[in-house]
Design an enzyme around this catalytic site. Structure first.
Site, PDB file in Angstrom:
ATOM      1  N   GLU A  26       0.839  -1.205   0.000  1.00 41.20           N
ATOM      2  CA  GLU A  26       0.000   0.000   0.000  1.00 41.20           C
ATOM      3  C   GLU A  26       0.873   1.254   0.000  1.00 41.20           C
ATOM      4  OE1 GLU A  26      -2.742   0.079   3.310  1.00 41.20           O
ATOM      5  OE2 GLU A  26      -3.776   1.858   2.540  1.00 41.20           O
ATOM      6  N   ASN A 173     -12.759  -1.467  -0.690  1.00 41.24           N
ATOM      7  CA  ASN A 173     -11.908  -1.891   0.421  1.00 41.24           C
ATOM      8  C   ASN A 173     -12.521  -1.390   1.717  1.00 41.24           C
ATOM      9  OD1 ASN A 173      -9.259  -2.544   1.922  1.00 41.24           O
ATOM     10  ND2 ASN A 173      -9.561  -0.376   2.361  1.00 41.24           N
ATOM     11  N   GLU A 174     -12.693  -2.275   2.653  1.00 42.82           N
ATOM     12  CA  GLU A 174     -13.204  -1.898   3.982  1.00 42.82           C
ATOM     13  C   GLU A 174     -14.328  -0.870   3.848  1.00 42.82           C
ATOM     14  OE1 GLU A 174     -10.082  -1.219   6.880  1.00 42.82           O
ATOM     15  OE2 GLU A 174      -9.426  -3.280   6.659  1.00 42.82           O
ATOM     16  N   TYR A 240      -6.521  -8.552  11.742  1.00 45.97           N
ATOM     17  CA  TYR A 240      -5.170  -8.263  12.231  1.00 45.97           C
ATOM     18  C   TYR A 240      -4.961  -8.866  13.617  1.00 45.97           C
ATOM     19  CZ  TYR A 240      -4.277  -5.185   8.311  1.00 45.97           C
ATOM     20  OH  TYR A 240      -4.058  -4.710   7.041  1.00 45.97           O
ATOM     21  N   GLU A 298      -6.208  -9.039   3.775  1.00 46.85           N
ATOM     22  CA  GLU A 298      -5.347  -8.306   4.723  1.00 46.85           C
ATOM     23  C   GLU A 298      -5.277  -9.124   6.000  1.00 46.85           C
ATOM     24  OE1 GLU A 298      -5.943  -4.103   5.464  1.00 46.85           O
ATOM     25  OE2 GLU A 298      -6.552  -3.775   3.385  1.00 46.85           O
ATOM     26  N   GLN A 347       2.313  -6.030   5.617  1.00 52.28           N
ATOM     27  CA  GLN A 347       2.436  -5.724   4.207  1.00 52.28           C
ATOM     28  C   GLN A 347       3.822  -6.133   3.712  1.00 52.28           C
ATOM     29  OE1 GLN A 347       1.186  -1.758   3.133  1.00 52.28           O
ATOM     30  NE2 GLN A 347      -0.751  -1.911   4.244  1.00 52.28           N
TER      31      GLN A 347
HETATM   32  O1  AHR Z   1      -2.896  -2.369   6.252  1.00 54.63           O
HETATM   33  C1  AHR Z   1      -3.204  -1.145   6.844  1.00 54.63           C
HETATM   34  C2  AHR Z   1      -4.683  -0.782   6.768  1.00 54.63           C
HETATM   35  O2  AHR Z   1      -5.431  -1.703   7.480  1.00 54.63           O
HETATM   36  C3  AHR Z   1      -5.314  -0.802   5.407  1.00 54.63           C
HETATM   37  O3  AHR Z   1      -5.107   0.359   4.690  1.00 54.63           O
HETATM   38  C4  AHR Z   1      -6.764  -0.951   5.709  1.00 54.63           C
HETATM   39  O4  AHR Z   1      -7.474  -1.568   4.681  1.00 54.63           O
HETATM   40  C5  AHR Z   1      -6.758  -1.713   7.019  1.00 54.63           C
HETATM   41  O5  AHR Z   1      -7.580  -1.133   7.957  1.00 54.63           O
END
Ligand code: AHR
Length: 494
Positions: A26, A173-174, A240, A298, A347
């Site tokens: 990103e 995205n999101e 995450y 992600e 990432q």
């Molecule tokens: O990876 C960082 C961020 O995490 C991304 O931009 C977003 O899609 C997510 O919240």
């Protein structure tokens, strides 16, 4: 401690898509600028602007697919600003990530050229947040048109004669958050609308990926699959891993953490299994043939901002703990290979659970890079079920399986076995029986471990954590391996 495992080589399962080993790059911090792109005039050795050291390292990793340009950045990205002569491209503000200038030097051509350079498939993420259906449609046409349309001619004028192959295109995205703060019901309709205009020549049609749920938002998945499953090829979720996962604002540091945060991080990583299981169950209801892939596009660790660094750049150190998170998470994806068809670690360089860290001309490979490299034999391998009852590793109120196992028959015909010992204090003797083993050769192996739970590589000590040769014994259809504490071993039956 000891554990007994049976690998059912006689009961092969689904193919583990190599795209599970995908990555995410990103426009965020030093993820693109400096991490990948330094420009043609840089003193850092480069090929057409891409730093050579990073490109070489990524080639060795056999990265199957890269998602770009975001993330939240994609929700405000306007592709026309990133084509044409670089000095004429507009400078924007990267509102999500540090409010820094975005020079647009790395745009569509630079990304697609980069993907070709490292041998990865491109996954372009379209802007459904602040963009229009027309803008999205034009972008796909610009990339894929093989005729004389104005957009195809513009692409040629900008230096690319032939269209690029575009296997994957993300719609949104999101959209529940930075991509528009929508409700699932609203997004389901908007997705149906926007994806209608994603068109490409018959031999170059991308799979359409619908922006999906955050973590355990099963309502989102229910609504999206009920309303739009026939109009998508894949559905994405994001998750995450955090040490103090109940507190987003106090996640814990990337290094110098106590053992209680080693175990809580691994415990949270294993939560991926519940997430994938429950989202898959909803998908099964609406898509029993499993036509729609679940893309975890992600995932990775997310710690507190590192002192002395811009918090919006999401730079964090990467330790042996991250390598364990990667091993456990990839093992979950293997077990769900019938539905999980892609995953993209967040990432690629210098951001979150990065593969690679750079500082000006210096580069270092992280423990996560080494773990991914050790797992290459699992790309496109055939999953083999593993039956085992793992002993527990406990710390405080938490307990996780001390041993985790994943096995597959690789494209090379050999059986590959990943063994994880999550316990940082005890070694593990693992006896693995292979039911239906073929071949009577020996066993080779590699191990990733280190002296401390937060061991990591720095520019001064780049090899503090790296794979080493590992010896296991094979007796007929049994393999005995003595794993050190806090280690990941990958064995190959020759
Ligand atoms: O990876 C960082 C961020 O995490 C991304 O931009 C977003 O899609 C997510 O919240």
């Amino acid at each position: 401690m000891s554990a007994s495992v049976t690998i059912r080589a006689d009961q092969p399962g689904a193919t583990i898509s190599r795209n599970i080993y995908g990555q995410f790059a990103e426009h965020l911090g030093a993820g693109i600028y400096e991490g990948i792109w330094v420009g043609e005039d840089s003193k850092i050795p480069n090929t057409r602007g891409y730093r050579n050291d990073v490109v070489d390292a990524l080639k060795k990793l056999k990265v199957p697919v890269v998602r770009w340009p975001g993330g939240c950045f994609a929700d405000e990205y306007h592709w026309r600003e990133g084509i044409g002569p670089r000095e004429q491209r507009p400078i924007k503000v990267n509102t999500h990530w540090g409010g820094v200038e975005e020079p647009n030097s790395f745009g569509t051509h630079e990304f697609l050229d980069f993907a070709e350079l490292i041998g990865a498939d491109p996954y372009v993420s379209g802007n459904a947040g602040s963009g229009t259906a027309q803008e999205m449609a034009d972008w796909v046409e610009y990339i894929t048109a093989d005729n004389n349309s104005s957009l195809a001619q513009l692409r040629r004028k900008n230096g690319r004669e032939k269209p690029w192959k575009l296997p994957f295109f993300g719609v949104g995205n999101e959209t529940w958050g930075c991509g528009g703060n929508m409700r699932a019901e609203y997004w389901a309709d908007l997705y149906r609308h926007m994806q209608t205009f994603v068109k490409a020549p018959r031999d170059n049609r991308p799979l359409k990926i619908a922006s999906g749920a955050n973590e355990a938002d099963y309502h989102w998945t229910e609504v999206m699959l009920a309303q739009a499953s026939k109009l998508m090829d894949a559905y994405s979720i994001h998750f995450y891993t955090r040490p103090r996962h109940e507190k987003w604002m106090d996640k814990g540091p990337g290094i110098g953490f106590p053992e209680s945060e080693w175990i809580s991080t691994l415990d949270h990583a294993l939560y991926m299994d519940e997430l994938v299981t429950k989202h898959s169950a909803i998908m099964d209801k609406h898509d029993p043939e499993k036509r729609v892939g679940l893309f975890v596009d992600e995932w990775g660790t997310w710690y507190d901002p590192t002192a002395g660094r811009e918090p919006g750049f999401l730079w964090q150190q990467n330790t042996l703990r991250d390598a364990h998170v990667a091993a456990l998470t990839l093992n979950v994806f293997h077990r769900h290979a019938d539905r999980v068809k892609m995953a993209n670690i967040a990432q690629m360089v210098n951001v979150l659970q990065a593969m690679i860290l750079t500082d000006k001309e210096k580069m270092v490979l992280t423990p996560t890079y080494h773990l991914f490299e050790m797992y290459i034999p699992f790309q496109d391998a055939t999953f083999l079920p593993a039956e085992f009852k793992a002993p527990e590793y406990r710390k405080g109120d938490l307990a996780v399986p001390a041993v985790d196992v994943s096995a597959a028959r690789g494209k090379d015909g050999k059986i590959h076995i990943a063994l994880v010992n999550t316990d940082p204090n005890r070694g593990a003797t693992i006896t693995t029986k292979i039911a239906g083993a073929t071949g009577k050769g020996g066993v080779t192996g590699r191990v990733l471990t280190a002296a401390t739970i937060d061991a990591h590589n720095t520019f001064d000590k780049p090899n503090a954590v790296q794979p080493a040769a590992f010896k296991a014994q094979r007796k007929g259809d049994e393999v005995i391996a003595n794993l050190p504490a806090k280690s990941v071993v990958v064995l190959t039956l020759e």
